[in-house]
Scaffold this motif. Structure first.
Motif, short mmCIF file in Angstrom:
data_model
loop_
_atom_site.label_atom_id
_atom_site.label_comp_id
_atom_site.label_asym_id
_atom_site.label_seq_id
_atom_site.Cartn_x
_atom_site.Cartn_y
_atom_site.Cartn_z
N LEU A 82 -36.33 25.30 7.11
CA LEU A 82 -36.82 25.40 8.36
C LEU A 82 -35.68 24.79 9.40
O LEU A 82 -35.27 25.62 10.34
CB LEU A 82 -38.15 24.43 8.64
N PHE A 83 -34.78 23.74 9.20
CA PHE A 83 -34.03 23.12 9.92
C PHE A 83 -32.61 24.18 9.78
O PHE A 83 -31.76 24.38 10.88
CB PHE A 83 -33.62 21.84 9.38
N THR A 84 -32.54 24.62 8.66
CA THR A 84 -31.30 25.78 8.34
C THR A 84 -31.53 26.75 9.47
O THR A 84 -30.50 27.42 10.20
CB THR A 84 -31.09 26.32 7.06
N ARG A 85 -32.56 27.55 9.54
CA ARG A 85 -33.02 28.59 10.50
C ARG A 85 -32.71 28.09 11.89
O ARG A 85 -32.34 29.21 12.52
CB ARG A 85 -34.53 28.73 10.31
N ALA A 86 -33.02 26.70 12.20
CA ALA A 86 -33.12 26.31 13.37
C ALA A 86 -31.62 26.02 13.99
O ALA A 86 -31.39 26.10 15.14
CB ALA A 86 -34.06 25.15 13.51
#
Length: 592
Positions: free
Chosen positions: A205-209
């Motif tokens: 999720l944080f990688t996508r963000a």
């Protein structure tokens, strides 16, 4: 005392002889006294003219007064009502539509405030990145804003953040997180426990963000290193214990076993030879002196001694080859194995401890995403304290309160028309609620009941709107341009919802033209061309709307343009005899 001259007094001679006319002169004064007489004559002529004008004005005023002033009899005659006569209106062909018309508020659904948990930061919570703008859309998984270099990610959910999540914890907040991640196609599992799968999904999720995943604290990393060392030491201890056990279980060496077996075999051979010796016939010899036969004394080993030797050799061999007592070695091995299992379990826990956590300040749950930013309470460089944003649903909807009777006529999916100012837009009924429940979901405490069947609600535009708590209709406008959306948002609009229609043009007459017959049948009075009195025609009616009623059939022919009686005019009645001018004619066909 001055004495006036009488009219009959003779005029001095010099005044009678006004002028002296000589050839070649006209009006030349004869003397100085003649000039005064000419001036007096001019004033006399002006007086005559003034009197004439006054006389004409008095005559005109008299004539005008004669026209305005009327006798009581004349006034009574002129004010008498005209002779009574029927008022008619033409039969029209038109499409009738029965509509429900109400007022509604154009609102973005579900305005809520967004706060950020900053207790775990350990320092000032400063906005370090760009902040959203009013009107921006908040999508699931998008970054709301950046605080101290870390993102605040929006996720779908209704339960607010109340703690940081790390491996091993469980509860409804973990279940909500797993469901939210699943809605973003991130496989977080559904165990209700923050496990490795959940941590991996959070990291993604944080990688996508566009941000690094959160990391565990230093204490957790130190614990992991110690656990790894403990596992290594336990593995070495177990290996040593197992080697000792194998050595204890292996018994004597092969050479020793062969030697022991050889001793048994040798003792057995000796015994067999002794037994054979004793079993052989005794040797005899002849005494040379006496000639007697003598039996020689045997020299065989003692059988009993050899039997003992065999038993001793067998016992020694069996003792040496028997399974050794390795209970002590087994206990050491078991203890080492248990220690290794405990070390490995501690290592697994330590590894969970360094899995990607989810800090409370890096996520915000919002119901019904996506949403629209209505208000921004922070700016880049400002400190975060309390509310940072205010958002509402991105769907602009019209919320209208209707009566119980109208509510029963409306169906979901019905088309409608919205009107405000010069703007007229199509819309669709998307929700019906008899008690207003389920309309405009809102955060706790954001509304207050006003006691009049409406609830005061923040409309997302910095003000309040009255949200109905009784029978309620929710409509969504069809495709809107940004200009239309801006013009419509926050306004109170007229909502027209057709509930029935003739589905085409039909013959119609005013409702006022209908009368009831003795059997309850509907009738109208038709004024035919050239007729002195109207014709009474029985009709079958259909839909009624906007003051008109459909004529489905009639006993006598009826067509567009025929005149029907809607009342009686000229009776002096000030009641309902007045009609609109559109298409209304008197019995003689002239317009009123």
């Amino acid at each position: 005392m001055i004495r006036r001259r009488r009219r009959e007094d003779p005029v001095p001679q010099e005044h009678h002889d006004l002028t002296h006319v000589t050839p070649g002169t006209v009006g030349t004064p004869a003397t100085g006294g003649g000039s005064a007489l000419v001036a007096r004559a001019g004033r006399s002529n002006r007086t005559v003219w003034v009197m004439a004008i006054i006389a004409v004005l008095c005559l005109a005023l008299g004539l005008l007064a004669g026209r305005l002033v009327k006798s009581p009899a004349q006034i009574a005659a002129e004010s008498a009502p005209p002779e009574a006569g029927p008022i008619t209106i033409a039969v029209e062909r038109q499409e009738l539509s029965s509509d429900v018309v109400v007022r509604g508020d154009a609102l973005y659904d579900g305005a809520v405030s967004v706060t950020v948990e900053t207790a775990d930061l350990g320092g000032p919570a400063v906005v370090t990145g760009a902040v959203p703008q009013v009107g921006d859309t908040v999508e699931p998984g998008s970054v709301l804003l950046e605080v101290t270099g870390r993102p605040v990610i929006a996720l779908p959910g209704e339960l607010p953040v109340y703690r940081s999540l790390r491996a091993g914890v469980s509860g409804p907040d973990v279940t909500q997180l797993q469901e939210a991640l699943g809605s973003l196609d991130l496989d977080a599992g559904n165990s209700g426990t923050y496990d490795a799968a959940t941590a991996a999904a959070v990291a993604e999720l944080f990688t996508r963000a566009g941000y690094p995943a959160p990391e565990a604290d230093e204490a957790a990393r130190d614990e992991l290193a110690m656990a790894q060392e403990s596992v290594t030491a336990a593995e070495q201890s177990l290996a040593a214990a197992e080697s000792d056990l194998r050595q204890a279980q292996s018994g004597p060496a092969d050479s020793e076993r062969l030697s022991l077996q050889g001793a048994v075999n040798s003792a057995q051979r000796d015994l067999d030879e002794a037994r054979a010796c004793w079993a052989a016939p005794a040797e005899q010899s002849t005494d040379p002196e006496t000639g007697q036969t003598l039996t020689l004394e045997r020299s065989c080993p003692r059988v009993a001694d050899l039997e003992d030797a065999v038993r001793i050799a067998v016992a020694a061999r069996d003792e040496a080859l028997a399974a050794p007592d390795v209970s002590a070695q087994q206990e050491m091995r078991d203890a080492a194995a248990t220690a290794l299992a405990e070390a490995r379990s501690a290592l697994e826990e330590a590894r969970l401890g360094v899995l990607t956590p989810l800090p409370a300040g890096e996520v915000a749950y919002l119901a019904d995403l996506p949403r629209r930013v209505d208000e921004v309470a922070v700016s880049r460089g400002s400190a975060v304290s309390g509310e940072v944003l205010r958002v509402s649903g991105v769907t602009l909807q019209i919320v209208a309160s209707v009566s119980e009777s109208d509510f029963d006529l409306i169906q979901e999916g019905a088309t409608a028309t919205l009107s405000t100012g010069d703007l007229e837009l199509p819309a669709t009924v998307v929700q019906l609620s008899r008690d207003g429940s389920g309309i405009l979901p809102q955060e706790s405490g954001s509304g207050s009941d006003s006691g009049d069947g409406f609830e005061e609600f923040d409309d997302g535009f910095g003000g309040g709107s009255s949200v109905p708590t009784g029978p309620t209709v929710v409509l969504h406008p069809d495709d809107l341009t940004e200009d239309q959306r801006s013009q419509l948002a926050g306004s109170n609009v007229r909502v027209t919802i057709p509930v029935s229609s003739t589905a085409g043009e039909v013959l119609t007459v005013p409702v006022a033209a209908l009368t009831a017959g003795p059997g309850g049948e509907s009738r109208i009075e038709v004024m035919r061309d050239g007729a002195q009195a109207p014709e009474l025609v029985e009709v079958t009616t259909g839909l009624a709307a906007d003051g008109y009623v459909e004529v489905a059939s009639s006993v006598s022919p009826l067509q567009e343009g025929d005149l029907v009686v809607v009342g009686v005019g000229g009776s002096g009645d000030d009641g309902d005899s007045s009609q609109e001018d559109d298409g209304v004619q008197d019995a003689d066909g002239s317009g009123r």
